[in-house]
Write an enzyme that holds these catalytic residues in place. Sequence first.
Site, PDB file in Angstrom:
ATOM      1  N   GLN A 108       0.839  -1.201   0.000  1.00  0.00           N
ATOM      2  CA  GLN A 108       0.000   0.000   0.000  1.00  0.00           C
ATOM      3  C   GLN A 108       0.872   1.248   0.000  1.00  0.00           C
ATOM      4  O   GLN A 108       0.364   2.360  -0.086  1.00  0.00           O
ATOM      5  CB  GLN A 108      -0.875   0.015   1.264  1.00  0.00           C
ATOM      6  CG  GLN A 108      -1.826  -1.151   1.355  1.00  0.00           C
ATOM      7  CD  GLN A 108      -2.450  -1.236   2.742  1.00  0.00           C
ATOM      8  OE1 GLN A 108      -3.416  -0.548   3.042  1.00  0.00           O
ATOM      9  NE2 GLN A 108      -1.893  -2.065   3.591  1.00  0.00           N
ATOM     10  N   ASP A 111       5.902   5.075  -1.210  1.00  0.00           N
ATOM     11  CA  ASP A 111       7.337   5.372  -1.289  1.00  0.00           C
ATOM     12  C   ASP A 111       8.006   4.344  -2.207  1.00  0.00           C
ATOM     13  O   ASP A 111       7.338   3.462  -2.752  1.00  0.00           O
ATOM     14  CB  ASP A 111       7.965   5.397   0.122  1.00  0.00           C
ATOM     15  CG  ASP A 111       7.913   4.030   0.812  1.00  0.00           C
ATOM     16  OD1 ASP A 111       8.303   3.027   0.186  1.00  0.00           O
ATOM     17  OD2 ASP A 111       7.483   3.957   1.983  1.00  0.00           O
ATOM     18  N   HIS A 126      -1.563   1.593  -4.233  1.00  0.00           N
ATOM     19  CA  HIS A 126      -1.951   3.001  -4.043  1.00  0.00           C
ATOM     20  C   HIS A 126      -1.098   3.977  -4.840  1.00  0.00           C
ATOM     21  O   HIS A 126      -1.101   5.175  -4.550  1.00  0.00           O
ATOM     22  CB  HIS A 126      -1.925   3.351  -2.545  1.00  0.00           C
ATOM     23  CG  HIS A 126      -2.985   2.633  -1.752  1.00  0.00           C
ATOM     24  ND1 HIS A 126      -2.957   2.509  -0.383  1.00  0.00           N
ATOM     25  CD2 HIS A 126      -4.115   1.999  -2.165  1.00  0.00           C
ATOM     26  CE1 HIS A 126      -4.025   1.824   0.025  1.00  0.00           C
ATOM     27  NE2 HIS A 126      -4.732   1.498  -1.032  1.00  0.00           N
ATOM     28  N   CYS A 147       0.396  15.110 -23.517  1.00  0.00           N
ATOM     29  CA  CYS A 147       1.547  15.974 -23.223  1.00  0.00           C
ATOM     30  C   CYS A 147       2.396  15.319 -22.135  1.00  0.00           C
ATOM     31  O   CYS A 147       1.834  14.802 -21.159  1.00  0.00           O
ATOM     32  CB  CYS A 147       1.076  17.329 -22.708  1.00  0.00           C
ATOM     33  SG  CYS A 147       0.090  18.235 -23.893  1.00  0.00           S
ATOM     34  N   PRO A 227       3.590  -3.871  15.825  1.00  0.00           N
ATOM     35  CA  PRO A 227       3.787  -3.676  17.275  1.00  0.00           C
ATOM     36  C   PRO A 227       2.492  -3.348  18.006  1.00  0.00           C
ATOM     37  O   PRO A 227       2.440  -3.444  19.235  1.00  0.00           O
ATOM     38  CB  PRO A 227       4.765  -2.492  17.349  1.00  0.00           C
ATOM     39  CG  PRO A 227       4.652  -1.789  16.042  1.00  0.00           C
ATOM     40  CD  PRO A 227       4.224  -2.813  15.029  1.00  0.00           C
TER      41      PRO A 227
HETATM   42  P1  OAD Z   1      -1.634   3.136   8.860  1.00  0.00           P
HETATM   43  O1  OAD Z   1      -0.977   4.394   9.304  1.00  0.00           O
HETATM   44  O2  OAD Z   1      -3.111   3.093   8.865  1.00  0.00           O
HETATM   45  O3  OAD Z   1      -1.131   1.936   9.781  1.00  0.00           O
HETATM   46  C1  OAD Z   1       0.238   1.770  10.038  1.00  0.00           C
HETATM   47  C2  OAD Z   1       0.404   0.520  10.870  1.00  0.00           C
HETATM   48  O4  OAD Z   1       1.788   0.275  11.033  1.00  0.00           O
HETATM   49  C3  OAD Z   1      -0.190   0.616  12.282  1.00  0.00           C
HETATM   50  O5  OAD Z   1      -1.005  -0.521  12.535  1.00  0.00           O
HETATM   51  C4  OAD Z   1       1.041   0.623  13.190  1.00  0.00           C
HETATM   52  O6  OAD Z   1       0.810  -0.040  14.449  1.00  0.00           O
HETATM   53  C5  OAD Z   1       2.035  -0.136  12.357  1.00  0.00           C
HETATM   54  N1  OAD Z   1       3.450   0.166  12.638  1.00  0.00           N
HETATM   55  C6  OAD Z   1       3.987   1.309  13.124  1.00  0.00           C
HETATM   56  N2  OAD Z   1       5.320   1.208  13.210  1.00  0.00           N
HETATM   57  C7  OAD Z   1       5.637  -0.041  12.769  1.00  0.00           C
HETATM   58  C8  OAD Z   1       6.863  -0.756  12.596  1.00  0.00           C
HETATM   59  N3  OAD Z   1       8.037  -0.187  12.887  1.00  0.00           N
HETATM   60  N4  OAD Z   1       6.820  -2.018  12.119  1.00  0.00           N
HETATM   61  C9  OAD Z   1       5.619  -2.594  11.802  1.00  0.00           C
HETATM   62  N5  OAD Z   1       4.430  -1.962  11.940  1.00  0.00           N
HETATM   63  C10 OAD Z   1       4.440  -0.709  12.412  1.00  0.00           C
HETATM   64  O7  OAD Z   1      -1.016   2.777   7.435  1.00  0.00           O
HETATM   65  P2  OAD Z   1      -1.631   1.821   6.314  1.00  0.00           P
HETATM   66  O8  OAD Z   1      -2.308   0.659   6.931  1.00  0.00           O
HETATM   67  O9  OAD Z   1      -0.556   1.575   5.340  1.00  0.00           O
HETATM   68  O10 OAD Z   1      -3.288   5.562   1.475  1.00  0.00           O
HETATM   69  O11 OAD Z   1      -2.725   2.768   5.679  1.00  0.00           O
HETATM   70  C11 OAD Z   1      -3.418   2.380   4.517  1.00  0.00           C
HETATM   71  C12 OAD Z   1      -3.574   3.544   3.584  1.00  0.00           C
HETATM   72  O12 OAD Z   1      -4.185   4.628   4.266  1.00  0.00           O
HETATM   73  C13 OAD Z   1      -2.245   4.104   3.077  1.00  0.00           C
HETATM   74  O13 OAD Z   1      -1.768   3.405   1.952  1.00  0.00           O
HETATM   75  C14 OAD Z   1      -2.612   5.512   2.732  1.00  0.00           C
HETATM   76  C15 OAD Z   1      -3.539   5.866   3.884  1.00  0.00           C
HETATM   77  O14 OAD Z   1      -4.492   6.831   3.608  1.00  0.00           O
HETATM   78  C16 OAD Z   1      -2.680   6.192   0.414  1.00  0.00           C
HETATM   79  O15 OAD Z   1      -1.599   6.716   0.478  1.00  0.00           O
HETATM   80  C17 OAD Z   1      -3.459   6.169  -0.847  1.00  0.00           C
END
Ligand code: OAD
Length: 259
Positions: A108, A111, A126, A147, A227
Amino acid sequence: MAPPWPADLLTHLREAAARPRGLAVLTGAGMSAESGIPTFRDALTGHWARFDPMELASEPGFRAHPQRVWDWYSERRDGVRAAQPNAGHLALAAFARARPGVPTLITQNVDDLHQRAGQTDALRLHGNLLEDRWLERCPRAAMQAACPTAGAEPGRPPRCADCGNLLRPGVVWFGESLPPEVLAAAEHAADDCHLLLVVGTSGAVWPAAGLVHRARQGGALVVIINPQPSEIDDQAHHVLRGTAASLLPALLAAAGLVG
Ligand code: OAD
């Protein structure tokens, strides 16, 4: 998390790694957190704890305040360019190199850290933060080639010298569809895999979260690395509480899948 790993997990991982397309990996923002890129929903540091997603991540929000939205994405682009893949990205890429055809990486993340770690075939649900596209369909696209976005006049946002069309970031915004062929490939991978490894996602956004349900329904073992609790923990056979950069290399090494 210190070993021992849950019973049978390493055996299941090895079995999955012995099959073509046996392992699917779904990553979210937590995958890149230890590279210094903020997540979206973490309570204090996430983007959506500070900003309204409908203002910064929707087409109406962009049309209402194009400069503000463009500037926010420019800052995020700078952050991504300054970041480096972490040990989790590198471990997944090493595994993909060691077992070509086995893992399907679905991300998702917008980057490019999986790609810079060496995994260039990720299914990017995404989009790509570092790419631009036109806000409106380019009027020349029907007659000849559209373009080139690289030719846009500099600005915040840059615009087409001919028709004034604005550039926007090449990410999927709220209210927009995911690229259909990418989603279809991800669904196919979730349906077919033997084991789905879910790393660093809250499971709050669909259809990405639906891939976890599909894999579970299709009979795959579902393993979450996070975590914190997530909205899809109830779909997991194993929840490993820890971070991507620490647990992924340790898990893959314990299963003998990376050196
Ligand atoms: P979220 O910000 O919703 O969730 C991030 C998750 O990563 C959380 O459950 C954290 O607990 C976990 N986390 C934090 N640090 C971590 C680490 N060091 N190792 C492992 N896990 C960790 O992000 P996404 O689930 O990716 O959309 O969100 C989904 C989508 O919502 C994204 O792709 C974005 C956003 O709107 C777009 O950019 C289109």
